[in-house]
Design a protein around this motif. Structure first.
Motif, mmCIF file in Angstrom:
data_model
loop_
_atom_site.group_PDB
_atom_site.id
_atom_site.type_symbol
_atom_site.label_atom_id
_atom_site.label_comp_id
_atom_site.label_asym_id
_atom_site.label_seq_id
_atom_site.Cartn_x
_atom_site.Cartn_y
_atom_site.Cartn_z
ATOM 1 N N LEU A 108 0.845 -1.193 0.000
ATOM 2 C CA LEU A 108 0.000 0.000 0.000
ATOM 3 C C LEU A 108 0.876 1.238 0.000
ATOM 4 O O LEU A 108 1.741 1.407 0.864
ATOM 5 C CB LEU A 108 -0.891 0.028 1.250
ATOM 6 C CG LEU A 108 -2.147 -0.822 1.218
ATOM 7 C CD1 LEU A 108 -2.854 -0.785 2.559
ATOM 8 C CD2 LEU A 108 -3.079 -0.339 0.130
ATOM 9 N N ASN A 109 0.642 2.115 -0.955
ATOM 10 C CA ASN A 109 1.345 3.393 -0.994
ATOM 11 C C ASN A 109 0.792 4.311 0.094
ATOM 12 O O ASN A 109 -0.313 4.071 0.603
ATOM 13 C CB ASN A 109 1.179 4.041 -2.368
ATOM 14 C CG ASN A 109 1.956 3.290 -3.428
ATOM 15 O OD1 ASN A 109 3.056 2.800 -3.165
ATOM 16 N ND2 ASN A 109 1.386 3.192 -4.616
ATOM 17 N N PRO A 110 1.508 5.352 0.449
ATOM 18 C CA PRO A 110 1.011 6.280 1.472
ATOM 19 C C PRO A 110 -0.365 6.819 1.094
ATOM 20 O O PRO A 110 -0.594 7.219 -0.051
ATOM 21 C CB PRO A 110 2.049 7.405 1.475
ATOM 22 C CG PRO A 110 3.297 6.784 0.937
ATOM 23 C CD PRO A 110 2.831 5.750 -0.049
ATOM 24 N N ASP A 134 7.701 -4.935 8.268
ATOM 25 C CA ASP A 134 8.406 -3.887 9.001
ATOM 26 C C ASP A 134 7.542 -3.236 10.079
ATOM 27 O O ASP A 134 7.812 -2.122 10.501
ATOM 28 C CB ASP A 134 8.920 -2.832 8.027
ATOM 29 C CG ASP A 134 7.808 -2.304 7.126
ATOM 30 O OD1 ASP A 134 6.654 -2.739 7.266
ATOM 31 O OD2 ASP A 134 8.095 -1.440 6.278
ATOM 32 N N LYS A 135 6.498 -3.911 10.518
ATOM 33 C CA LYS A 135 5.596 -3.412 11.569
ATOM 34 C C LYS A 135 4.968 -2.073 11.198
ATOM 35 O O LYS A 135 4.735 -1.225 12.040
ATOM 36 C CB LYS A 135 6.309 -3.295 12.919
ATOM 37 C CG LYS A 135 6.998 -4.552 13.377
ATOM 38 C CD LYS A 135 5.997 -5.607 13.740
ATOM 39 C CE LYS A 135 6.736 -6.819 14.290
ATOM 40 N NZ LYS A 135 6.052 -8.033 14.186
ATOM 41 N N ALA A 136 4.694 -1.871 9.911
ATOM 42 C CA ALA A 136 4.074 -0.624 9.452
ATOM 43 C C ALA A 136 2.699 -0.473 10.083
ATOM 44 O O ALA A 136 1.976 -1.454 10.267
ATOM 45 C CB ALA A 136 3.962 -0.643 7.929
ATOM 46 N N ASN A 177 -3.362 2.751 4.530
ATOM 47 C CA ASN A 177 -2.041 3.195 4.944
ATOM 48 C C ASN A 177 -2.083 4.706 5.160
ATOM 49 O O ASN A 177 -2.020 5.474 4.215
ATOM 50 C CB ASN A 177 -0.995 2.834 3.888
ATOM 51 C CG ASN A 177 0.407 3.197 4.319
ATOM 52 O OD1 ASN A 177 0.623 3.725 5.396
ATOM 53 N ND2 ASN A 177 1.366 2.911 3.453
ATOM 54 N N SER A 178 -2.194 5.114 6.419
ATOM 55 C CA SER A 178 -2.241 6.545 6.733
ATOM 56 C C SER A 178 -0.846 7.111 6.996
ATOM 57 O O SER A 178 -0.706 8.285 7.305
ATOM 58 C CB SER A 178 -3.144 6.779 7.949
ATOM 59 O OG SER A 178 -2.686 6.018 9.046
ATOM 60 N N SER A 179 0.189 6.292 6.853
ATOM 61 C CA SER A 179 1.556 6.762 7.091
ATOM 62 C C SER A 179 2.112 7.449 5.839
ATOM 63 O O SER A 179 1.475 7.463 4.791
ATOM 64 C CB SER A 179 2.467 5.597 7.497
ATOM 65 O OG SER A 179 2.774 4.809 6.368
ATOM 66 N N SER A 180 3.310 7.970 5.954
ATOM 67 C CA SER A 180 3.947 8.651 4.826
ATOM 68 C C SER A 180 4.886 7.722 4.040
ATOM 69 O O SER A 180 5.565 8.160 3.122
ATOM 70 C CB SER A 180 4.717 9.879 5.323
ATOM 71 O OG SER A 180 5.689 9.481 6.262
#
Length: 190
Positions: A108-110, A134-136, A177-180
Motif C-alpha cells: 500500500l502506498n502512502p 516492518d511493523k508498518a 495506509n495513513s503513514s507517509s
C-alpha cells in the motif's frame, strides 16, 4: 506481554528449531484454529524477512504448507518465488487439512486503501489477520454488508479480527495506509 504473543513466539521458536518428526507430532505443534490466521500472517512476514537464509526460509514455507495456507485466487503468490530460494527440510508431507487459510501479499502506498470483498459462511468462525514485515502501522477493519465494523476498533487495531457470522454473506476487508511510507502486508483469511 500477553499470552497470544507468547504463544506465537513459542510456535515460531518450535518451528524454527526443527521440523523433523511425524505428521502426527507436527499436527500437535500447530496452533489451534482460533489462532491460525494470525500465525499464518506472522509466518508470511517472517518468511519475507528471511530472504538470503535458505534453511530458515524453507522451514517457514514448510510450516505454511503444514497449515494448509494457499494464496487468494487471482493474487500474486510470493511463496512461489520464495520456494525457488528456499532449502526445504527433509520431512514427510503433511496431510489432513482440506481447507486452510488463504493469504494475499500486497503493498500500500502512502494514503492508499485496498478493499477486498470476501464471502464467509454463517455459523462458522471467521478470522482475518494482517502482518507487515516492518511493523508498518496499517489501519485494518472488516465491515459487514451494511458497512458496520464486525470487530470493535480495539480488536481491529490488534491486526486480527475474529467473529462468527449469523448468516452466510459478503464482508469487506479494508486496509489503509495513513503513514507517509509505502507498506507491504500479508493478509490471511480463515
Amino acid at each position: 506481554m500477553t499470552m497470544k504473543p507468547i504463544a506465537l513466539f513459542t510456535l515460531a521458536a518450535m518451528l524454527g528449531g526443527c521440523m523433523a518428526g511425524t505428521s502426527a507430532s507436527a499436527e500437535r505443534s500447530l496452533p489451534p484454529a482460533t489462532e491460525r490466521a494470525e500465525a499464518v500472517a506472522q509466518l508470511l512476514a517472517q518468511a519475507d524477512a528471511a530472504q538470503g537464509q535458505p534453511k530458515r526460509l524453507g522451514t517457514l514455507i514448510a510450516t505454511l504448507d503444514a497449515m494448509g495456507a494457499k494464496p487468494v485466487e487471482g493474487s500474486t503468490d510470493p511463496v512461489a518465488q520464495w520456494r525457488t530460494q528456499a532449502e526445504m527440510p527433509d520431512t514427510p508431507p503433511y496431510r489432513g487439512r482440506v481447507l486452510g487459510p488463504a493469504y494475499k501479499a500486497g503493498k500500500l502506498n502512502p494514503g492508499a486503501t485496498v478493499r477486498l470483498p470476501q464471502l464467509f459462511d454463517g455459523g462458522r468462525a471467521a478470522r482475518v489477520a494482517v502482518a507487515t514485515p516492518d511493523k508498518a502501522p496499517l489501519d485494518f477493519t472488516v465491515l459487514d454488508r451494511e458497512a458496520k465494523p464486525v470487530c470493535p476498533p480495539a480488536k481491529a487495531r490488534s491486526r486480527e479480527c475474529s467473529w462468527t457470522p449469523l448468516f452466510s454473506g459478503r464482508f469487506e476487508i479494508v486496509l489503509s495506509n495513513s503513514s507517509s511510507n509505502a507498506a507491504g502486508y500479508y493478509l490471511v483469511i480463515d
